[in-house]
Design a protein around this motif. Structure first.
Motif, PDB file in Angstrom:
ATOM      1  N   VAL A 140     -28.925  79.388 -55.811  1.00  0.00           N
ATOM      2  CA  VAL A 140     -30.379  79.323 -56.042  1.00  0.00           C
ATOM      3  C   VAL A 140     -30.997  78.291 -55.106  1.00  0.00           C
ATOM      4  O   VAL A 140     -32.062  78.519 -54.528  1.00  0.00           O
ATOM      5  CB  VAL A 140     -30.682  79.010 -57.524  1.00  0.00           C
ATOM      6  CG1 VAL A 140     -32.131  78.602 -57.720  1.00  0.00           C
ATOM      7  CG2 VAL A 140     -30.358  80.219 -58.393  1.00  0.00           C
ATOM      8  N   ALA A 141     -30.312  77.159 -54.926  1.00  0.00           N
ATOM      9  CA  ALA A 141     -30.813  76.127 -54.018  1.00  0.00           C
ATOM     10  C   ALA A 141     -30.899  76.668 -52.597  1.00  0.00           C
ATOM     11  O   ALA A 141     -31.881  76.432 -51.892  1.00  0.00           O
ATOM     12  CB  ALA A 141     -29.913  74.898 -54.070  1.00  0.00           C
ATOM     13  N   GLY A 142     -29.890  77.400 -52.165  1.00  0.00           N
ATOM     14  CA  GLY A 142     -29.922  78.000 -50.838  1.00  0.00           C
ATOM     15  C   GLY A 142     -31.044  79.018 -50.700  1.00  0.00           C
ATOM     16  O   GLY A 142     -31.704  79.105 -49.667  1.00  0.00           O
ATOM     17  N   LEU A 143     -31.252  79.787 -51.746  1.00  0.00           N
ATOM     18  CA  LEU A 143     -32.296  80.805 -51.731  1.00  0.00           C
ATOM     19  C   LEU A 143     -33.682  80.173 -51.647  1.00  0.00           C
ATOM     20  O   LEU A 143     -34.544  80.642 -50.914  1.00  0.00           O
ATOM     21  CB  LEU A 143     -32.190  81.673 -52.990  1.00  0.00           C
ATOM     22  CG  LEU A 143     -33.134  82.853 -53.110  1.00  0.00           C
ATOM     23  CD1 LEU A 143     -32.847  83.876 -52.023  1.00  0.00           C
ATOM     24  CD2 LEU A 143     -32.991  83.493 -54.474  1.00  0.00           C
ATOM     25  N   LEU A 144     -33.893  79.080 -52.383  1.00  0.00           N
ATOM     26  CA  LEU A 144     -35.193  78.409 -52.409  1.00  0.00           C
ATOM     27  C   LEU A 144     -35.354  77.379 -51.296  1.00  0.00           C
ATOM     28  O   LEU A 144     -36.439  76.822 -51.115  1.00  0.00           O
ATOM     29  CB  LEU A 144     -35.423  77.747 -53.765  1.00  0.00           C
ATOM     30  CG  LEU A 144     -35.462  78.676 -54.984  1.00  0.00           C
ATOM     31  CD1 LEU A 144     -35.650  77.878 -56.260  1.00  0.00           C
ATOM     32  CD2 LEU A 144     -36.555  79.722 -54.828  1.00  0.00           C
ATOM     33  N   GLY A 145     -34.258  77.081 -50.574  1.00  0.00           N
ATOM     34  CA  GLY A 145     -34.329  76.101 -49.504  1.00  0.00           C
ATOM     35  C   GLY A 145     -34.434  74.676 -50.009  1.00  0.00           C
ATOM     36  O   GLY A 145     -35.067  73.829 -49.372  1.00  0.00           O
ATOM     37  N   LEU A 146     -33.812  74.394 -51.143  1.00  0.00           N
ATOM     38  CA  LEU A 146     -33.834  73.055 -51.742  1.00  0.00           C
ATOM     39  C   LEU A 146     -32.416  72.525 -51.891  1.00  0.00           C
ATOM     40  O   LEU A 146     -31.445  73.261 -51.743  1.00  0.00           O
ATOM     41  CB  LEU A 146     -34.505  73.110 -53.121  1.00  0.00           C
ATOM     42  CG  LEU A 146     -35.951  73.616 -53.161  1.00  0.00           C
ATOM     43  CD1 LEU A 146     -36.381  73.848 -54.600  1.00  0.00           C
ATOM     44  CD2 LEU A 146     -36.864  72.616 -52.483  1.00  0.00           C
ATOM     45  N   ALA A 147     -32.313  71.251 -52.217  1.00  0.00           N
ATOM     46  CA  ALA A 147     -31.011  70.659 -52.502  1.00  0.00           C
ATOM     47  C   ALA A 147     -30.586  71.041 -53.916  1.00  0.00           C
ATOM     48  O   ALA A 147     -31.430  71.163 -54.810  1.00  0.00           O
ATOM     49  CB  ALA A 147     -31.094  69.138 -52.380  1.00  0.00           C
ATOM     50  N   PRO A 148     -29.276  71.252 -54.149  1.00  0.00           N
ATOM     51  CA  PRO A 148     -28.814  71.609 -55.498  1.00  0.00           C
ATOM     52  C   PRO A 148     -29.209  70.584 -56.566  1.00  0.00           C
ATOM     53  O   PRO A 148     -29.478  70.950 -57.701  1.00  0.00           O
ATOM     54  CB  PRO A 148     -27.295  71.685 -55.354  1.00  0.00           C
ATOM     55  CG  PRO A 148     -27.053  71.956 -53.917  1.00  0.00           C
ATOM     56  CD  PRO A 148     -28.181  71.281 -53.187  1.00  0.00           C
ATOM     57  N   GLU A 149     -29.272  69.303 -56.180  1.00  0.00           N
ATOM     58  CA  GLU A 149     -29.645  68.258 -57.142  1.00  0.00           C
ATOM     59  C   GLU A 149     -31.088  68.404 -57.607  1.00  0.00           C
ATOM     60  O   GLU A 149     -31.435  67.972 -58.702  1.00  0.00           O
ATOM     61  CB  GLU A 149     -29.438  66.865 -56.534  1.00  0.00           C
ATOM     62  CG  GLU A 149     -27.994  66.521 -56.272  1.00  0.00           C
ATOM     63  CD  GLU A 149     -27.478  67.112 -54.957  1.00  0.00           C
ATOM     64  OE1 GLU A 149     -28.289  67.579 -54.121  1.00  0.00           O
ATOM     65  OE2 GLU A 149     -26.250  67.125 -54.782  1.00  0.00           O
ATOM     66  N   SER A 150     -31.935  68.980 -56.762  1.00  0.00           N
ATOM     67  CA  SER A 150     -33.320  69.175 -57.180  1.00  0.00           C
ATOM     68  C   SER A 150     -33.456  70.393 -58.098  1.00  0.00           C
ATOM     69  O   SER A 150     -34.383  70.465 -58.904  1.00  0.00           O
ATOM     70  CB  SER A 150     -34.237  69.322 -55.970  1.00  0.00           C
ATOM     71  OG  SER A 150     -33.919  70.482 -55.247  1.00  0.00           O
TER      72      SER A 150
END
Length: 158
Positions: A140-150
């Protein structure tokens, strides 16, 4: 001269016992207990629980399709997947546990989780649940372009 044996009439009633007289075999467990659930169904539930937990925090995930596949494709380039460069190295650590595919050709965004590689890396149901959640968060983080921690503040803490 012997009398011929008349043919046996077919019995319209179903057989109540097997030929050894022990009765018909039934289910091992009633359908409402977890024992009656297959490993694939239990894994699907773990992915669904993780996706539901993230969808409550991230409403934009409502349109994302979460999919479980048994194993990754043998030749990722044939699958038409984005972002597969460099994941097929040497050794079992290089087998992907999941991936994401951005929306295209009328298909929604997808997060794909691979069941067998995750099952092979986890010993208990709790380990499996934790690993599934981490894989879903990473994708999901990769899909949204965010860090997994966020995406999940508890990511990587266990």
């Amino acid at each position: 001269m012997s009398n011929p044996v008349p043919p046996r009439r077919p019995d319209p009633r179903p057989r109540r016992r097997d030929r050894h007289g022990r009765g018909m075999r039934g289910p091992i467990a009633p359908p409402q207990v977890p024992l009656a659930m297959s490993r694939a169904d239990a894994f699907d539930d773990l992915v669904r629980d993780s996706a539901d937990r993230l969808e409550r925090q991230w409403p934009q995930l409502a349109g994302v399709e979460f999919v479980v596949q048994e194993v990754p494709p043998a030749h990722p380039a044939e699958d038409g997947a984005d972002g597969w460069d460099g994941i097929w190295g040497d050794g079992p650590e290089s087998v992907p546990l999941g991936r994401y595919a951005a929306a295209r050709d009328g298909r929604p965004d997808r997060v794909i989780v691979y069941r067998r590689p995750i099952e092979l890396r986890s010993k208990t149901r709790d380990d499996r649940a934790l690993l599934v959640h981490e894989v879903v968060v990473e994708q999901v983080a990769g899909l949204l372009g965010l860090a997994p921690e966020s995406i999940d503040p508890r990511y990587g803490q266990d």
